[in-house]
Design an enzyme around this catalytic site. Structure first.
Site, PDB file in Angstrom:
ATOM      1  N   THR A 120      -0.871   5.368   3.790  1.00  0.00           N
ATOM      2  CA  THR A 120      -1.095   4.340   4.802  1.00  0.00           C
ATOM      3  C   THR A 120       0.207   3.679   5.230  1.00  0.00           C
ATOM      4  O   THR A 120       0.396   3.369   6.409  1.00  0.00           O
ATOM      5  CB  THR A 120      -2.071   3.278   4.264  1.00  0.00           C
ATOM      6  OG1 THR A 120      -3.274   3.924   3.820  1.00  0.00           O
ATOM      7  CG2 THR A 120      -2.420   2.262   5.330  1.00  0.00           C
ATOM      8  N   GLU A 121       1.118   3.478   4.278  1.00  0.00           N
ATOM      9  CA  GLU A 121       2.358   2.771   4.579  1.00  0.00           C
ATOM     10  C   GLU A 121       3.366   3.649   5.328  1.00  0.00           C
ATOM     11  O   GLU A 121       3.944   3.220   6.337  1.00  0.00           O
ATOM     12  CB  GLU A 121       3.003   2.272   3.278  1.00  0.00           C
ATOM     13  CG  GLU A 121       2.285   1.122   2.605  1.00  0.00           C
ATOM     14  CD  GLU A 121       2.541  -0.204   3.303  1.00  0.00           C
ATOM     15  OE1 GLU A 121       3.359  -0.242   4.241  1.00  0.00           O
ATOM     16  OE2 GLU A 121       1.920  -1.207   2.908  1.00  0.00           O
ATOM     17  N   SER A 122       3.608   4.855   4.828  1.00  0.00           N
ATOM     18  CA  SER A 122       4.723   5.658   5.348  1.00  0.00           C
ATOM     19  C   SER A 122       4.340   7.087   5.683  1.00  0.00           C
ATOM     20  O   SER A 122       5.198   7.850   6.141  1.00  0.00           O
ATOM     21  CB  SER A 122       5.852   5.688   4.318  1.00  0.00           C
ATOM     22  OG  SER A 122       5.440   6.380   3.139  1.00  0.00           O
ATOM     23  N   TYR A 149      -5.494  -2.291   7.655  1.00  0.00           N
ATOM     24  CA  TYR A 149      -4.741  -1.726   6.535  1.00  0.00           C
ATOM     25  C   TYR A 149      -5.644  -1.597   5.305  1.00  0.00           C
ATOM     26  O   TYR A 149      -5.678  -0.547   4.644  1.00  0.00           O
ATOM     27  CB  TYR A 149      -3.541  -2.621   6.222  1.00  0.00           C
ATOM     28  CG  TYR A 149      -2.759  -2.234   5.009  1.00  0.00           C
ATOM     29  CD1 TYR A 149      -1.786  -1.235   5.070  1.00  0.00           C
ATOM     30  CD2 TYR A 149      -2.981  -2.864   3.788  1.00  0.00           C
ATOM     31  CE1 TYR A 149      -1.048  -0.880   3.945  1.00  0.00           C
ATOM     32  CE2 TYR A 149      -2.252  -2.513   2.665  1.00  0.00           C
ATOM     33  CZ  TYR A 149      -1.297  -1.519   2.748  1.00  0.00           C
ATOM     34  OH  TYR A 149      -0.578  -1.175   1.622  1.00  0.00           O
ATOM     35  N   ILE A 164      -1.935   4.170  -0.764  1.00  0.00           N
ATOM     36  CA  ILE A 164      -1.021   3.186  -0.181  1.00  0.00           C
ATOM     37  C   ILE A 164       0.145   3.888   0.500  1.00  0.00           C
ATOM     38  O   ILE A 164       0.557   3.533   1.616  1.00  0.00           O
ATOM     39  CB  ILE A 164      -0.525   2.210  -1.266  1.00  0.00           C
ATOM     40  CG1 ILE A 164      -1.683   1.319  -1.735  1.00  0.00           C
ATOM     41  CG2 ILE A 164       0.626   1.356  -0.750  1.00  0.00           C
ATOM     42  CD1 ILE A 164      -1.336   0.435  -2.912  1.00  0.00           C
TER      43      ILE A 164
END
Length: 313
Positions: A193-195, A280, A190
């Site tokens: 993928t997020e940051s 996502y 996560i």
């Protein structure tokens, strides 16, 4: 099992340095940031001292789970007293089901480093019936995922933790995720993928930090400083645990909720028809290397879009 006075004595250190470093919360209260700060910049002696406070209720409410987490963080830094204390907790079932094989696995690490007390304790406990890697278990259901192994987890394909900065973040995740009943590999996927492991990342929607928390989510899960990477991790993990509970372990729906919000998932009775959300989910699952997650403790009423057990039958 008989009392092991030498181990108890070796690890019953006074916690004065930590009590001076952090404000004393008082008996019956739980501090918010002291142990998080220690995990962010770990010193094995300070980790050991704070763990001792939690285990023996010195200034704080007794919390065997938190003590075990801190002992484990120090043990991973090859700190012998913490390895011995961790073995003692597993051998006696303090804060976790009794597991003499896991206790023996930790003792073998300490004995291999030349510690005579570990050898004596190992002879007392006995060699493990099955070869085990020394690790820290927080929930037995995570055992199949080999969480928090020594000398380190081989992360799922697609997650890069090779740089010093990423390795430090991965160490935080290894320490914190099991406390929420989460597989650290999922959290790393996560974060990537997020940051992309940037603690200063900010999206056009004002989502911030490693796990890209928007202000509403940060407030909902008690994050006071969203720019603090450890607090950000806590908020994101708390939300992910809530989603997995809300959607009764359905990883795809939980990831959709993390990206688009749980109400959007309920509105569309499944994954919303948003290209961003669908991409996502694919990215996280590809980095995670699996499309399921072990069950988490129920912390929310289940979503109405999830059929009841009776309806499933």
């Amino acid at each position: 099992m008989r009392s092991c006075q030498w181990c108890r004595g070796a690890c019953s250190m006074l916690a004065l340095p930590v009590l001076m470093l952090y404000s004393l919360a008082g008996q019956g209260s739980t501090p918010v940031l002291d142990w998080q700060v220690l995990l962010a910049d770990p010193d094995p002696e300070e980790l050991m001292e704070l763990a001792n406070q939690y285990e023996h209720a010195i200034g704080y409410r007794r919390d065997y789970g938190r003590a075990r987490q801190l002992y484990c963080a120090a043990a991973r830094l090859n700190y012998l007293p913490a390895q011995l204390r961790l073995a003692w907790m597993y051998a006696n079932g303090l804060g976790a089901p009794r597991d003499t094989d896991l206790a023996a696995a930790w003792l073998q690490v300490a004995a291999a480093n030349g510690d005579l007390q570990a050898r004596k304790f190992l002879a007392f406990v006995g060699e493990p019936a099955v070869a085990r890697k020394p690790r820290c278990t927080y929930e037995s259901r995570l055992d199949a995922y080999a969480v928090a192994t020594i000398p380190g987890k081989d992360w799922a394909a697609g997650v890069n933790t090779d740089t010093p900065e990423r390795s430090k973040i991965a160490a935080w995740v290894r320490s914190l995720a099991p406390d929420y009943g989460l597989d650290p590999n999922l959290i790393l996927a996560i974060i990537q993928t997020e940051s992309n492991f940037n603690p200063r990342a900010r999206s056009p929607m004002n989502a911030q930090g490693l796990m890209q928390l928007i202000p509403e989510t940060a407030a909902r899960f008690g994050v006071r400083d969203v720019t603090n990477p450890v607090e950000n991790l806590h908020g994101g993990m708390a939300y992910m645990r809530w989603l997995l509970s809300f959607f009764q372990g359905d990883l795809r729906l939980s990831l959709a909720g993390y990206n688009a919000g749980e109400r959007a998932v309920e509105k569309y009775l499944g994954i919303p028809p948003y290209k961003e959300t669908q991409n996502y989910i694919r990215k996280v699952i590809r980095a995670y290397g699996r499309d399921t997650h072990p069950p988490v403790e129920p912390v929310a009423e289940p979503s109405k879009i999830i059929p009841s057990p009776r309806m499933r039958r």
